[in-house]
Design an enzyme around this catalytic site. Sequence first.
Site, PDB file in Angstrom:
ATOM      1  N   GLY A  11       9.780  10.368   5.926  1.00 15.52           N
ATOM      2  CA  GLY A  11       8.680  10.554   4.968  1.00 15.52           C
ATOM      3  C   GLY A  11       7.356  10.665   5.706  1.00 15.52           C
ATOM      4  O   GLY A  11       7.135   9.961   6.685  1.00 15.52           O
ATOM      5  N   GLU A 103      12.644   4.055  10.919  1.00 15.08           N
ATOM      6  CA  GLU A 103      13.936   3.556  11.383  1.00 15.08           C
ATOM      7  C   GLU A 103      14.965   4.669  11.603  1.00 15.08           C
ATOM      8  O   GLU A 103      15.688   4.664  12.595  1.00 15.08           O
ATOM      9  CB  GLU A 103      14.453   2.594  10.309  1.00 15.08           C
ATOM     10  CG  GLU A 103      15.290   1.476  10.819  1.00 15.08           C
ATOM     11  CD  GLU A 103      16.425   1.151   9.865  1.00 15.08           C
ATOM     12  OE1 GLU A 103      16.425   1.638   8.720  1.00 15.08           O
ATOM     13  OE2 GLU A 103      17.322   0.415  10.290  1.00 15.08           O
ATOM     14  N   THR A 125       5.728   4.261   9.273  1.00 14.24           N
ATOM     15  CA  THR A 125       6.215   4.146   7.895  1.00 14.24           C
ATOM     16  C   THR A 125       5.178   3.425   7.040  1.00 14.24           C
ATOM     17  O   THR A 125       4.592   2.424   7.479  1.00 14.24           O
ATOM     18  CB  THR A 125       7.557   3.394   7.745  1.00 14.24           C
ATOM     19  OG1 THR A 125       7.731   3.027   6.381  1.00 14.24           O
ATOM     20  CG2 THR A 125       7.656   2.127   8.582  1.00 14.24           C
ATOM     21  N   ILE A 126       4.960   3.941   5.853  1.00 17.97           N
ATOM     22  CA  ILE A 126       4.016   3.245   4.967  1.00 17.97           C
ATOM     23  C   ILE A 126       4.615   1.911   4.524  1.00 17.97           C
ATOM     24  O   ILE A 126       3.907   1.019   4.103  1.00 17.97           O
ATOM     25  CB  ILE A 126       3.615   4.069   3.715  1.00 17.97           C
ATOM     26  CG1 ILE A 126       4.809   4.326   2.794  1.00 17.97           C
ATOM     27  CG2 ILE A 126       2.919   5.350   4.079  1.00 17.97           C
ATOM     28  CD1 ILE A 126       4.369   4.700   1.381  1.00 17.97           C
ATOM     29  N   ASP A 127       5.947   1.778   4.626  1.00 15.44           N
ATOM     30  CA  ASP A 127       6.601   0.548   4.158  1.00 15.44           C
ATOM     31  C   ASP A 127       6.342  -0.648   5.071  1.00 15.44           C
ATOM     32  O   ASP A 127       6.568  -1.789   4.678  1.00 15.44           O
ATOM     33  CB  ASP A 127       8.114   0.759   4.052  1.00 15.44           C
ATOM     34  CG  ASP A 127       8.489   1.754   2.970  1.00 15.44           C
ATOM     35  OD1 ASP A 127       7.607   2.116   2.181  1.00 15.44           O
ATOM     36  OD2 ASP A 127       9.654   2.168   2.924  1.00 15.44           O
ATOM     37  N   ARG A 162      -3.712  -5.599 -22.558  1.00 18.03           N
ATOM     38  CA  ARG A 162      -2.359  -5.134 -22.233  1.00 18.03           C
ATOM     39  C   ARG A 162      -1.815  -5.748 -20.945  1.00 18.03           C
ATOM     40  O   ARG A 162      -2.576  -6.215 -20.102  1.00 18.03           O
ATOM     41  CB  ARG A 162      -2.365  -3.616 -22.023  1.00 18.03           C
ATOM     42  CG  ARG A 162      -2.395  -2.835 -23.297  1.00 18.03           C
ATOM     43  CD  ARG A 162      -2.554  -1.357 -22.998  1.00 18.03           C
ATOM     44  NE  ARG A 162      -2.479  -0.585 -24.228  1.00 18.03           N
ATOM     45  CZ  ARG A 162      -2.968   0.630 -24.379  1.00 18.03           C
ATOM     46  NH1 ARG A 162      -3.582   1.225 -23.366  1.00 18.03           N
ATOM     47  NH2 ARG A 162      -2.841   1.261 -25.522  1.00 18.03           N
ATOM     48  N   GLY A 170       8.533   0.944  -1.521  1.00 17.75           N
ATOM     49  CA  GLY A 170       9.101  -0.193  -0.799  1.00 17.75           C
ATOM     50  C   GLY A 170      10.561  -0.313  -1.180  1.00 17.75           C
ATOM     51  O   GLY A 170      10.902  -0.924  -2.186  1.00 17.75           O
ATOM     52  N   ARG A 171      11.362   0.372  -0.391  1.00 20.76           N
ATOM     53  CA  ARG A 171      12.789   0.463  -0.685  1.00 20.76           C
ATOM     54  C   ARG A 171      13.498  -0.875  -0.450  1.00 20.76           C
ATOM     55  O   ARG A 171      14.139  -1.408  -1.320  1.00 20.76           O
ATOM     56  CB  ARG A 171      13.379   1.482   0.270  1.00 20.76           C
ATOM     57  CG  ARG A 171      14.188   2.552  -0.389  1.00 20.76           C
ATOM     58  CD  ARG A 171      15.045   3.203   0.626  1.00 20.76           C
ATOM     59  NE  ARG A 171      14.378   4.203   1.419  1.00 20.76           N
ATOM     60  CZ  ARG A 171      14.419   5.496   1.179  1.00 20.76           C
ATOM     61  NH1 ARG A 171      15.051   5.941   0.126  1.00 20.76           N
ATOM     62  NH2 ARG A 171      13.846   6.357   1.983  1.00 20.76           N
TER      63      ARG A 171
HETATM   64  O1  F6P Z   1      10.271   5.420   3.661  1.00 26.54           O
HETATM   65  C1  F6P Z   1       9.036   5.668   3.115  1.00 26.54           C
HETATM   66  C2  F6P Z   1       9.130   5.967   1.650  1.00 26.54           C
HETATM   67  O2  F6P Z   1       7.848   6.283   1.206  1.00 26.54           O
HETATM   68  C3  F6P Z   1       9.761   4.855   0.804  1.00 26.54           C
HETATM   69  O3  F6P Z   1       8.854   3.835   0.463  1.00 26.54           O
HETATM   70  C4  F6P Z   1      10.248   5.626  -0.387  1.00 26.54           C
HETATM   71  O4  F6P Z   1      11.326   4.969  -1.006  1.00 26.54           O
HETATM   72  C5  F6P Z   1      10.684   6.907   0.207  1.00 26.54           C
HETATM   73  O5  F6P Z   1       9.956   7.085   1.396  1.00 26.54           O
HETATM   74  C6  F6P Z   1      10.493   8.100  -0.695  1.00 26.54           C
HETATM   75  O6  F6P Z   1      11.034   9.205  -0.073  1.00 26.54           O
HETATM   76  P1  F6P Z   1      10.855  10.716  -0.515  1.00 26.54           P
HETATM   77  O7  F6P Z   1       9.601  11.218   0.100  1.00 26.54           O
HETATM   78  O8  F6P Z   1      12.048  11.392   0.048  1.00 26.54           O
HETATM   79  O9  F6P Z   1      10.779  10.767  -2.004  1.00 26.54           O
END
Ligand code: F6P
Length: 341
Positions: A11, A103, A125-127, A162, A170-171
């Site tokens: 990504g 990774e 990675t943004i995660d 609300r 964040g997978r």
């Molecule tokens: O691994 C980075 C990430 O942004 C995750 O947080 C997210 O689940 C995934 O990529 C989304 O991937 P894609 O760009 O394939 O939709």
Amino acid sequence: MKRLGVLTGGGDCPGLNPVIRAVVRKAYQEGYEVIGFKNGWKGIIEGDVMPLDLRSVSGILPKGGTILGTSRTNPYKQEGAVQKVKDNFKKFGLEALIAIGGEDTLGVANRLVKEGLKAVGVPKTIDNDLSDTDYTFGFDTAINIVMECIDRLHTTAESHNRIMVVEVMGRHAGWIAMYAGIAGGADVILIPEIPIKIDEVCAIIKKRHDHGKNFSIVAVAEGAKLDDGEVLQTEKLDDFGHCRLGGIGQHLGELIEKKTGFETRVTVLGHIQRGGSPTAFDRVLGSRFGIKAVELVKQGKFGYMVSLQGNKIVEVPIEKAVGTLKTVDKEFYDMAKTFFG
Ligand code: F6P
């Protein structure tokens, strides 16, 4: 002139272009020329290249995304692709390859190094879930975007009495939800590492409302688990075996509304978190990583990844970084819980 190859995989994220720029600037100072492979591992499999000279990286520092393009292509999933990578490495006369990725991308680089290819890694990675580096670039930009969105949700939540559920990326790791949730003052944060019962979420919200508040913000990572397991958006897997997550926010919002009786709205931030210009932190980190990567090549330290430890840029074996994900621990989560409700 000796030649370096560079690619960006997985990504995209803000900060990739500062790395590419730094690699090129440092490489030319050290007497290397640089070529870029387009779209991650796909580019080196197919021999799809672009020259990277000083002019081509001029002006890219503030640009989000990657001028090289990216993909989730895995050479180990395609018949004959690993050999093509090795053949093209030779054909293009590379001294070494700099692989910029998370990774998955670095996992491929690590396997290729074991098979004799000269490569170094740059973590992205943004995660922020890569082990053995304090931070990856892209994360700081992402959490600032999410924090701003949470700030904006506060005002409309308060006006309408609300509950606002905000679903963030964040997978497997809840770093974005944790950092942006703390910074934005979320009232409950849900992450993949620490499942929480829906009744507990609702109890926190109800208690807050009993104490006079008329709105609440709930931050949820896309991979967060409730009692009934995670919600998947699609069962189709990518080359690295990941399915696309999403839907937990909507599911959670419906449950909260049903169980508390408070009107609830859901916002899914999605790829907004990965777009746009990198923060100063990510530009500096990416620049430092890029320079260090070229230094590692010069020293022949193949199989290593650049890493931020404290305020120092060091090298660590790629193997160590890709073995296990860096996830949110209970101590950090418990600290954040102080602000729940
Ligand atoms: O691994 C980075 C990430 O942004 C995750 O947080 C997210 O689940 C995934 O990529 C989304 O991937 P894609 O760009 O394939 O939709």
